[in-house]
Write an enzyme that holds these catalytic residues in place. Sequence first.
Site, short mmCIF file in Angstrom:
data_model
loop_
_atom_site.label_atom_id
_atom_site.label_comp_id
_atom_site.label_asym_id
_atom_site.label_seq_id
_atom_site.Cartn_x
_atom_site.Cartn_y
_atom_site.Cartn_z
N THR A 131 0.81 -1.38 0.07
CA THR A 131 -0.05 0.03 -0.17
C THR A 131 0.80 1.23 -0.01
O THR A 131 2.09 1.15 0.64
CB THR A 131 -1.05 -0.16 1.33
N ASP A 132 0.40 2.60 -0.33
CA ASP A 132 0.97 3.63 -0.41
C ASP A 132 0.96 4.34 0.93
O ASP A 132 1.66 5.09 1.25
CB ASP A 132 0.57 4.69 -1.11
N GLU A 133 0.32 3.52 1.89
CA GLU A 133 0.28 4.07 3.42
C GLU A 133 1.47 4.09 4.09
O GLU A 133 1.69 4.46 4.96
CB GLU A 133 -0.82 3.46 4.30
N TYR A 156 -1.99 -0.47 11.27
CA TYR A 156 -2.18 -1.01 9.85
C TYR A 156 -1.00 -0.93 8.91
O TYR A 156 -0.19 -1.74 8.07
CB TYR A 156 -3.36 -0.65 9.09
N LYS A 160 2.24 -3.26 7.33
CA LYS A 160 2.45 -3.39 5.63
C LYS A 160 4.00 -2.94 5.61
O LYS A 160 4.52 -3.66 4.88
CB LYS A 160 1.34 -2.70 5.25
P1 NAD Z 1 -9.77 -7.20 1.97
O1 NAD Z 1 -9.84 -7.03 3.51
O2 NAD Z 1 -11.05 -6.88 1.21
O3 NAD Z 1 -9.48 -8.83 1.87
C1 NAD Z 1 -8.38 -9.24 2.39
C2 NAD Z 1 -8.58 -11.06 2.31
O4 NAD Z 1 -7.51 -11.61 3.07
C3 NAD Z 1 -9.55 -11.58 2.94
O5 NAD Z 1 -10.22 -12.37 1.82
C4 NAD Z 1 -9.49 -12.24 4.08
O6 NAD Z 1 -10.33 -13.58 4.14
C5 NAD Z 1 -7.97 -12.81 3.59
N1 NAD Z 1 -7.25 -13.13 4.72
C6 NAD Z 1 -7.08 -12.10 5.95
N2 NAD Z 1 -6.07 -12.90 6.77
C7 NAD Z 1 -6.04 -14.20 6.33
C8 NAD Z 1 -4.97 -14.91 6.69
N3 NAD Z 1 -4.49 -15.19 7.84
N4 NAD Z 1 -4.81 -16.16 5.88
C9 NAD Z 1 -5.48 -16.12 4.65
N5 NAD Z 1 -6.32 -15.19 4.17
C10 NAD Z 1 -6.53 -14.12 5.05
O7 NAD Z 1 -8.42 -6.71 1.57
P2 NAD Z 1 -8.28 -5.70 0.29
O8 NAD Z 1 -8.64 -4.30 0.28
O9 NAD Z 1 -8.59 -6.57 -0.92
O10 NAD Z 1 -6.84 -5.78 0.25
C11 NAD Z 1 -5.89 -6.73 -0.44
C12 NAD Z 1 -4.31 -6.18 -0.37
O11 NAD Z 1 -4.06 -5.00 -1.03
C13 NAD Z 1 -3.88 -6.06 1.01
O12 NAD Z 1 -2.82 -6.68 1.22
C14 NAD Z 1 -4.09 -4.67 1.35
O13 NAD Z 1 -2.83 -4.12 2.31
C15 NAD Z 1 -3.55 -4.18 -0.18
N6 NAD Z 1 -4.17 -2.69 -0.54
C16 NAD Z 1 -5.35 -2.60 -0.41
C17 NAD Z 1 -5.74 -1.30 -0.79
C18 NAD Z 1 -7.35 -0.83 -0.82
O14 NAD Z 1 -7.67 0.31 -1.13
N7 NAD Z 1 -8.21 -1.79 -0.40
C19 NAD Z 1 -4.84 -0.25 -1.68
C20 NAD Z 1 -3.44 -0.86 -1.66
C21 NAD Z 1 -3.01 -2.00 -1.18
O1 DAU Z 2 -4.27 3.99 0.38
C1 DAU Z 2 -4.51 2.67 0.44
C2 DAU Z 2 -5.28 2.36 1.30
O2 DAU Z 2 -6.39 2.85 1.41
C3 DAU Z 2 -5.32 0.74 1.77
O3 DAU Z 2 -4.00 0.27 2.01
C4 DAU Z 2 -6.22 0.36 2.88
O4 DAU Z 2 -6.43 -1.14 2.86
C5 DAU Z 2 -7.44 1.02 2.64
O5 DAU Z 2 -8.55 0.90 3.56
C6 DAU Z 2 -7.46 2.48 2.29
O6 DAU Z 2 -7.29 3.03 3.46
P1 DAU Z 2 -7.90 4.38 4.08
O7 DAU Z 2 -7.97 4.57 5.31
O8 DAU Z 2 -7.57 5.60 3.17
O9 DAU Z 2 -9.60 4.07 3.44
P2 DAU Z 2 -10.88 4.17 4.14
O10 DAU Z 2 -11.87 3.81 3.28
O11 DAU Z 2 -10.97 3.54 5.68
O12 DAU Z 2 -10.84 5.69 4.41
C7 DAU Z 2 -10.79 6.70 3.34
C8 DAU Z 2 -10.91 8.13 3.80
O13 DAU Z 2 -12.39 8.44 4.49
C9 DAU Z 2 -10.13 8.39 5.14
O14 DAU Z 2 -9.38 9.77 5.05
C10 DAU Z 2 -10.94 8.27 6.27
C11 DAU Z 2 -12.26 8.58 5.81
N1 DAU Z 2 -13.39 7.81 6.37
C12 DAU Z 2 -13.42 6.58 6.39
C13 DAU Z 2 -14.69 6.30 7.02
C14 DAU Z 2 -14.52 4.51 6.78
C15 DAU Z 2 -14.54 8.77 7.02
O15 DAU Z 2 -14.33 10.08 6.92
N2 DAU Z 2 -15.51 8.11 7.60
C16 DAU Z 2 -15.72 6.87 7.54
O16 DAU Z 2 -16.34 6.25 8.19
#
Ligand code: NAD
Ligand code: DAU
Length: 349
Positions: A131-133, A156, A160
């Site tokens: 992730t970019d975080e 988190y 990562k």
């Molecule tokens: P998600 O939470 O939707 O899915 C995570 C999956 O991992 C689920 O299916 C869960 O069952 C599985 N999992 C969790 N713990 C496990 C374990 N111990 N063993 C096997 N499986 C397990 O997550 P996502 O949003 O699809 O993110 C996927 C990946 O991409 C993550 O590594 C996250 O850090 C990264 N990422 C997410 C975002 C985003 O915006 N969502 C952006 C950048 C990177």
């Molecule tokens: O940047 C990549 C990341 O983006 C991924 O690595 C993470 O897995 C993914 O969850 C996401 O993280 P954020 O914290 O940016 O996403 P989230 O959707 O939780 O929140 C987006 C923005 O909205 C953030 O500034 C917090 C705000 N927010 C979020 C929630 C859930 C609110 O204001 N209210 C809310 O209830």
Amino acid sequence: MRNILVTGGAGFIGSHLVRLLVNTYPDYHIVNMDVLTYAGNLENLKDIEAKDNYTFVKCDICDVKKVIEVFQEYTIDSVIHLAAESHVDRSIEDPFSFAQTNVMGTLSLLQAAKEYWGGNFTNKLFYHVSTDEVYGSLGEDGFFTEETTYDPHSPYSASKASSDHFVRAFADTYGLPTVISNCSNNYGSYQFPEKLIPLFINNIVHNKSLPVYGKGENVRDWLFVNDHARAIDVIFHKGKLGDTYNIGGFNEWKNIDLIKVMIKTVDRLLGREEGASDKLITYVTDRAGHDLRYAIDSTKLKNELGWEPSLQFEEGIEKTVTWYLKNNEWMEKVTSGKYQEYYKKMYNK
Ligand code: NAD
Ligand code: DAU
């Protein structure tokens, strides 16, 4: 022919990636390893579950012994690792489970790959999806590049970042062939409604308040999930070993502006009067350690591997809202039971 282990394939991004790989590469065998936490949902993969080149294995990535057995059973030659605990707010409540899954789970997969491949790394690849975080928070200007120093702020992002370091350590110490990508915020279908976009769409539909953290001025860089899956495909096939690629859409939105677009879109598609749901906006206590701004510079990925986002945000958000409105059965299923407890705990409602 490749035998690819995708971890976390039942989650949001993982399910889009598995679908893309299974449909695009009939000669590849895609083994989806997922333990099915609250975020994992096999319904996300209904349309491809019967395909010959797809196998689901329920397994915890932290269970090294079982992971090695899966490598053996399916003669795995590549890993695309997405399994993780992924929600920042949950990491604030329970940092230990993030260290366990994201750090220890990644370490266990690395160890399994190293042991099973036994030092013969020809045509092998361990691809870590991050992730970019990990880069921390930006001020008003600038972008994260692949050279930006790591500076994570939430449990988190710290977990990562740690997992990224372990991947690089295995490359440097044991010669494991690795590649890492760091992506910005994804949006699209099948995202669990704890994340901003699906949570708010669902709340607008049900006339529930929209909990905006702080002043709603935090900025995120949004990328359509299918474009992330395409980028992973490109990096998997063409990425340079040992390298890192940033993935992003050059698509920054202040939360409050994005929320207004969601309100407008949902109201219009539901035939409500314009502005009908504006009153749902509720400013609440800010997220602890809330990063102000993320913005990814993905020039390297474009220049070196030719990847670019395919979709304009306006089109992407329209498609996304339409999907959630059409798939209310999916939403109802994932928001029943435990989700209600989660919502009460996090939002006191
Ligand atoms: P998600 O939470 O939707 O899915 C995570 C999956 O991992 C689920 O299916 C869960 O069952 C599985 N999992 C969790 N713990 C496990 C374990 N111990 N063993 C096997 N499986 C397990 O997550 P996502 O949003 O699809 O993110 C996927 C990946 O991409 C993550 O590594 C996250 O850090 C990264 N990422 C997410 C975002 C985003 O915006 N969502 C952006 C950048 C990177
Ligand atoms: O940047 C990549 C990341 O983006 C991924 O690595 C993470 O897995 C993914 O969850 C996401 O993280 P954020 O914290 O940016 O996403 P989230 O959707 O939780 O929140 C987006 C923005 O909205 C953030 O500034 C917090 C705000 N927010 C979020 C929630 C859930 C609110 O204001 N209210 C809310 O209830």
